[in-house]
Write an enzyme that holds these catalytic residues in place. Structure first.
Site, PDB file in Angstrom:
ATOM      1  N   LYS A   1     117.483 132.566  74.076  1.00 22.68           N
ATOM      2  CA  LYS A   1     116.165 132.735  73.840  1.00 22.68           C
ATOM      3  C   LYS A   1     115.730 133.929  74.793  1.00 22.68           C
ATOM      4  CE  LYS A   1     114.667 128.823  74.395  1.00 22.68           C
ATOM      5  NZ  LYS A   1     115.805 128.106  74.782  1.00 22.68           N
TER       6      LYS A   1
ATOM      7  N   ARG B   1     107.102 123.142  73.307  1.00 26.13           N
ATOM      8  CA  ARG B   1     108.200 122.261  73.647  1.00 26.13           C
ATOM      9  C   ARG B   1     108.306 121.118  72.782  1.00 26.13           C
ATOM     10  NH1 ARG B   1     111.444 122.909  79.287  1.00 26.13           N
ATOM     11  NH2 ARG B   1     111.762 124.995  79.252  1.00 26.13           N
TER      12      ARG B   1
ATOM     13  N   ARG C   1     126.124 130.068  84.391  1.00 24.19           N
ATOM     14  CA  ARG C   1     125.100 130.833  84.584  1.00 24.19           C
ATOM     15  C   ARG C   1     124.630 130.973  86.000  1.00 24.19           C
ATOM     16  NH1 ARG C   1     120.068 130.019  81.022  1.00 24.19           N
ATOM     17  NH2 ARG C   1     119.470 128.141  82.152  1.00 24.19           N
TER      18      ARG C   1
ATOM     19  N   ARG D   1     118.146 117.736  79.879  1.00 28.68           N
ATOM     20  CA  ARG D   1     117.342 118.880  79.313  1.00 28.68           C
ATOM     21  C   ARG D   1     117.858 118.716  77.712  1.00 28.68           C
ATOM     22  NH1 ARG D   1     118.616 124.020  82.161  1.00 28.68           N
ATOM     23  NH2 ARG D   1     116.974 125.215  80.937  1.00 28.68           N
TER      24      ARG D   1
END
Length: 218
Positions: free
Chosen positions: A15, A90, A129, A175
């Protein structure tokens, strides 16, 4: 005319990358709740300490905190021509509150674009990441390593980049679980309003961006 876009997808779906490309193309700001929350955490205020504890546990930040941050940002002059939302809403409750904000402010309704990526690929992306705390840029050990000039510009080489606490395996699983339980229902919410689009988030970034851009022009 305003252009208001919401990029929906699991953490690590891409995103943020697509949002940055849209910023360049449309010349409207990106509103990333992740960046806002990390900034609050860095400030070390009482709110920032609350945010830090929640993020470290892998849980979602409470609605009232995120909503207030977004409300303040949407009121800024540079957000009046449109906005690209990344990471908010969310939950359905947040989406309903956002709709109320838009209606009260006379904003154009959102175009919602879901970036679909399998969870196994999400895990691979997040485990690799890395983040530079000085320039706030995000890299990946294999997919997007930092260029040589990055170390010169920031004084931080590839081996010194940080792993965000919420990118560690145990936090990633929480998550993904939270996304499945709380955010995925947004798909039905926005489908019922006729503003929902889906693009596949696998493949070259330019191809994904072409698919995202096509949704905006529909």
């Amino acid at each position: 005319m305003q252009t208001n876009i919401y990029l929906l997808g699991a953490p690590g779906a891409g995103k943020g990358t697509q949002a940055q490309l849209l910023v360049e193309r449309l010349q409207i700001p990106q509103l990333s709740t992740g960046d806002m929350l990390r900034a609050a955490r860095k400030e070390g205020s009482e709110l920032g300490q609350r945010v830090a504890a929640i993020m470290d546990s892998g849980q979602l930040v409470p609605d009232e905190v995120v909503i207030e941050l977004v409300r303040l940002r949407l009121a800024r002059p540079d957000h009046q021509k449109g906005v690209i939302l990344d990471g908010f809403p969310r939950t359905v409750k947040q989406a309903e509150t956002l709709d109320q904000m838009f209606q009260a402010g006379g904003r154009t309704p959102l175009t919602v674009i879901a970036i679909d990526v399998p969870y196994d690929e999400i895990r691979r992306r997040l485990q690799g990441r890395r983040w530079c705390s000085k320039c706030n840029r995000t890299f990946h050990v294999t997919d997007n390593p930092p260029p040589a000039e990055h170390a010169q510009d920031c004084g931080v080489d590839a081996n010194s980049l940080e792993i965000r606490t919420d990118d560690r395996p145990e936090a990633v699983e929480k998550r993904l679980q939270a996304y499945t339980q709380q955010t995925a229902p947004l798909i039905d919410y926005y489908k019922s309003r006729g503003v929902f689009h889906t693009v596949q988030g696998m493949g070259p970034i330019p191809e994904i961006f072409a698919a995202v851009s096509a949704c905006i022009t529909q």
